[in-house]
Scaffold this active site. Structure first.
Site, PDB file in Angstrom:
ATOM      1  N   ALA A   8      71.588 -11.221  35.091  1.00 21.77           N
ATOM      2  CA  ALA A   8      72.962 -10.876  35.481  1.00 21.77           C
ATOM      3  C   ALA A   8      73.908 -11.361  34.403  1.00 21.77           C
ATOM      4  O   ALA A   8      74.970 -11.905  34.673  1.00 21.77           O
ATOM      5  CB  ALA A   8      73.308 -11.493  36.836  1.00 21.77           C
ATOM      6  N   GLY A   9      73.485 -11.151  33.146  1.00 22.36           N
ATOM      7  CA  GLY A   9      74.333 -11.493  32.016  1.00 22.36           C
ATOM      8  C   GLY A   9      75.370 -10.418  31.787  1.00 22.36           C
ATOM      9  O   GLY A   9      75.746  -9.687  32.717  1.00 22.36           O
ATOM     10  N   ASN A 103      68.679  -2.872  21.697  1.00 26.22           N
ATOM     11  CA  ASN A 103      68.902  -2.157  20.445  1.00 26.22           C
ATOM     12  C   ASN A 103      67.602  -2.059  19.662  1.00 26.22           C
ATOM     13  O   ASN A 103      66.689  -2.861  19.835  1.00 26.22           O
ATOM     14  CB  ASN A 103      69.965  -2.868  19.608  1.00 26.22           C
ATOM     15  N   LYS A 186      72.224   4.903  17.259  1.00 25.73           N
ATOM     16  CA  LYS A 186      72.890   3.655  17.617  1.00 25.73           C
ATOM     17  C   LYS A 186      72.342   2.489  16.801  1.00 25.73           C
ATOM     18  O   LYS A 186      73.087   1.602  16.386  1.00 25.73           O
ATOM     19  CB  LYS A 186      72.745   3.367  19.104  1.00 25.73           C
TER      20      LYS A 186
END
Length: 313
Positions: A8-9, A103, A186
């Site tokens: 839950a960052g 990423n 990205k």
């Protein structure tokens, strides 16, 4: 659809909070310290698109995780991936879909090896987030896009169910039939932005004001060359947009990697930069002479990591 948010960052808390507010069946998998914060203060998000205060959101810790979920949303740092996989493994059954928002690309193979290729979806998010000392999540811009899709690009019945679960939940949920290309694009953008702002310890605007535009464009070109070599050439209109963002005078843009450096935290240098270097043409052939832009930022960021580890001993 039963959704497990791993952590839950900043990223998990933001998208999980939006899904909770939209009435979705969401559970957070958290560590003891974060569980105490959620019990005490609830899930707090401060955003220009609307704040969230969700008292006592549903959460569980790894030792109590004993049932499978339909969808696992994964947004940990790359260096925490092995520990994260250990923690949510009991939640993964044959039909479970894992949607990673990391990423780069290396995590796809690692997830497929630990579970099965059929468990793994492609995903990415476009959002700028941080957390303050109290644990509140801070949304730093007005973008909150989450893209996802089958790695094959096929519109399967299961991915359509994911789209249904994520739509109309307070963020831009984008079902993509070319998610691998978008993830590569990205990665090129993040590797350039993080490589520049992290190694220079400065915002994009400050780097450009210091005549750093040529270095920015050189780094972006090297990353784009790696993507093309991998068969996923960055689209021309996307590259032009990246160039405009990464060379904008007066821009306050920084990567989260720089914020991690400023707080003395670990950074994803291997996942973002090291793996990009490993995938470039001729990576196995020793090169002499002038450092490439990728080599320069990698050396700088690895030096930070070496000092951080030494000072912690």
């Amino acid at each position: 659809m039963r959704i497990l948010i791993v952590g839950a960052g900043a990223i998990g808390g933001y998208f999980g909070g939006r899904l909770l507010e939209a009435g979705r069946d969401v559970t957070f998998l958290v560590r003891p310290g974060r569980a105490e914060e959620l019990d005490r203060s609830g899930l707090i998000v401060r955003s220009p698109l609307g704040n969230i205060l969700y008292p006592s959101p549903p959460h569980v810790m790894a030792p109590m995780l004993d049932q499978t979920f339909d969808l696992v949303l994964l947004s940990c740092k790359a260096y925490d991936l092995d520990a994260a996989m250990d923690s949510f493994a009991p939640a993964v059954g044959p039909e479970t879909m894992i949607l990673p928002l990391l990423n780069g690309m290396a995590h796809l193979d690692r997830l497929a090896e630990r579970f099965t290729p059929d468990n793994v979806l492609g995903g990415q998010c476009l959002i700028s987030l941080d957390r303050d000392a109290s644990g509140a999540i801070l949304h730093l811009n007005d973008t909150n896009q989450l893209s996802f899709g089958e790695l094959s690009g096929v519109l399967t019945p299961r991915i359509l169910k994911v789209a249904e679960a994520l739509q109309h939940a307070g963020f831009d949920a984008n079902l993509s039939q070319q998610i691998i290309l978008e993830m590569w694009e990205k990665w090129c953008f993040i590797a350039t932005g993080a490589g520049i702002t992290g190694s220079m310890r400065a915002s994009i605007g400050d780097v450009i004001a210091s005549d750093g535009e040529a270095l920015v464009l050189r780094l972006l070109a090297e990353c784009a060359s790696v993507a093309e070599h991998a068969g996923h050439a960055v689209r021309s209109e996307v590259r032009q947009r990246f160039q405009a963002m990464l060379t904008s005078r007066g821009s306050k843009m920084t990567a989260s990697m720089l914020r991690d450096i400023e707080r003395g935290a670990p950074i994803e240098v291997e996942h973002l930069i090291g793996d990009m270097i490993a995938r470039r043409p001729g990576a196995d052939t020793p090169v002499s002479g002038e450092l490439s832009a990728l080599d320069f930022v990698y050396l700088n960021l690895k030096s930070y990591e070496a000092r951080r580890v030494r000072e912690q001993k």
